[in-house]
Structure formats: structure tokens, C-alpha cells
Enzyme design. Sequence first.
Site, PDB file in Angstrom:
ATOM      1  N   CYS A   1       0.814  -1.224   0.000  1.00  4.64           N
ATOM      2  CA  CYS A   1       0.000   0.000   0.000  1.00  4.64           C
ATOM      3  C   CYS A   1       0.843   1.268   0.000  1.00  4.64           C
ATOM      4  O   CYS A   1       0.424   2.288  -0.561  1.00  4.64           O
ATOM      5  CB  CYS A   1      -0.976  -0.001   1.182  1.00  4.64           C
ATOM      6  SG  CYS A   1      -0.205  -0.153   2.806  1.00  4.64           S
TER       7      CYS A   1
ATOM      8  N   HIS B   1      -2.134   1.389   7.059  1.00  2.00           N
ATOM      9  CA  HIS B   1      -2.518   1.477   5.653  1.00  2.00           C
ATOM     10  C   HIS B   1      -2.243   2.888   5.130  1.00  2.00           C
ATOM     11  O   HIS B   1      -2.336   3.863   5.875  1.00  2.00           O
ATOM     12  CB  HIS B   1      -4.005   1.131   5.505  1.00  2.00           C
ATOM     13  CG  HIS B   1      -4.478   1.068   4.090  1.00  2.00           C
ATOM     14  ND1 HIS B   1      -3.901   0.248   3.149  1.00  2.00           N
ATOM     15  CD2 HIS B   1      -5.482   1.743   3.445  1.00  2.00           C
ATOM     16  CE1 HIS B   1      -4.525   0.407   1.989  1.00  2.00           C
ATOM     17  NE2 HIS B   1      -5.474   1.315   2.144  1.00  2.00           N
TER      18      HIS B   1
END
Length: 312
Positions: free
Chosen positions: A83, A160
Amino acid sequence: MASWTTIESDPGVFTALVEAFGVKGVEFTELYSLDEESFADLTPYGLIFLFKWTGEDKDDTREATAEPPAGLFCAKQMVSNACATQAILGVLLNLEERQGLALGSTLSELRTFSADLPYDMRGLAIENSEAIRTAHNSFARPEPFVSEEKLAGKDDDVFHFVAYVPFRGRVYELDGLRNGPIDLGSFEFSWVSVARAAVAARVEKYAASEIKFNLMAVVRDKRHVLEDQRAQLAGNEVGLLEVEHALAQEVAKREAWAAENDRRRHNYVPLVVDLFKVLAEKQLLADLVAKAGTGTGSSGGAPAAAAAAAGK
């Protein structure tokens, strides 16, 4: 398929990472506040936001854009731990041509190749890029005793990254875990105010239970900015001295980033193992372990013993 490893959210890491992709003319800078003053001297190309993933985003009712505008690069995240790189690519691959900016062959080829691919296939194109994956994994901390395939447990913190980018008069949130980009609205003069509001809303949502956030701006290489200023200050000795001083600070910052990245990559385990061996040979290890286990050791005993052993 080769795995992707986690990398640290750090401006020095991310700047070196994109340079490993072949990108020239950009760097990352960390932001510590969402106040307007924090953005006053910045003209960011995009924002990268890190937050602790709690699963509560399932309650987010915002709909992904059904038909993203032509030319907007967005991709589904198809592999764990990618990510950070995917958020970075979301900014870089949506940049128009700018003075001093060069994407390099790796990212230019990826953008051309994936231009007509569907959302999920773009994610696979990123996953299957050996050059991008190798550059990404080169910034992983050495963990000789941890399997690369180890999955996060229920008690592990999972983080994230998402990206915020301006594109043709609108601002988009790019999150590879969603089914497409989130259209945050239009802007007339400054896209940053729209993005700041979105980041602030996300922080506020988790503020009661979470404080682990990180925000970075993708900006023009500050050395290039200062070099342009220097060229415009011919004959202005005072101004030139200020610019030269600022440029020297930027060069020193880059050197510090490079040194820190070398430390991140270095495997210190052999040193630690040899240190333990020396401590054991000097019959100091068992006592230190016992004191550490009971919490009764003196504050200076272990370091002093370690220093003595290392200096031998």
C-alpha cells in the site's frame, strides 16, 4: 509470486524509494499539523496519509466513482504490504509534466502499459513489476528470524496508506482497498483545502481511540527550488548567502537520509550474536539475563559490560 515487505513511513525512505524507481525532481516532507500554516510554504503534488487500519472503514458509506475520468491512474491493491508504494504511485502517475520532474522509464512504461487496463488489472501490473517490487523490498528492515509470509495477528497493529491527488479540477482519494477512487469534490484555486478536510475527518473519526497517524506531502525537490532562486538572485549578495545556506542544509539533510537508510538496511544480528558470545565467554551473560528477567539489574550494568566486551 514473490512477496512484498512492509517499509517505514519516512520522508527519507520514500524519497530514496522513488529515486530507485528512476524518478527525479521530487521529495517527501513530513507534516505535523493540518493547519493552514503548515501548508503555507508548500505546493504539494499530492498527499500520502498513513493510519492504523481497524476495519472500521467498513462503515464508510462513501461510494467509489463509478466511472473515473479518463487518464486518472488508480489501481486495486492486489497484494499485502504494497500500500505504501501504491499510494506513492497514485500521486506520481497522476502528475502532469512539470519543470524538473522526470518519472523515468520504469514508471512511464507502467503508466503507458496500464492506461487501458481495468482497475484490478492495474493492481496486478504493479504487483508483477519486478523493478518496482525490488526497489520497494530494498527498504525492508532485515528480520532474519521472521518469515516473510508471516501474517499479522489479531493483536498486531496494521497500518494502511492512502493518497490524495488533484486531477482536472477535482480532488480524489486513492485507496487500493476500495473499489475505485473517491471523488472529494471540486476546487477552484487550492486543492489542498479539500484534501485537508478529508484527512481531518478521518483523524477525527478515530481520535478517541487512535493517535497513530502520519501525513506526508509530495513536493518538488527543495534543492532544485533553491537552485532556481539562486539563479534569480545574481548580484544580490545577501539573498545569495541565505539561499546558499539553505541549500547546504538541504544537501546535509540528503546525506543524513542516506546514512539512515544504510542503517535501516544493515543486518545487525551477527554483531548482536557475537556480542552475546563474548558476554557468555566472560561469564556475564547469564547474570545479565537473570537481572533483565527480574527487573533488578542496575541501569549501567548491561551497557558497561557490553562496552567492555565489544572493546576487547
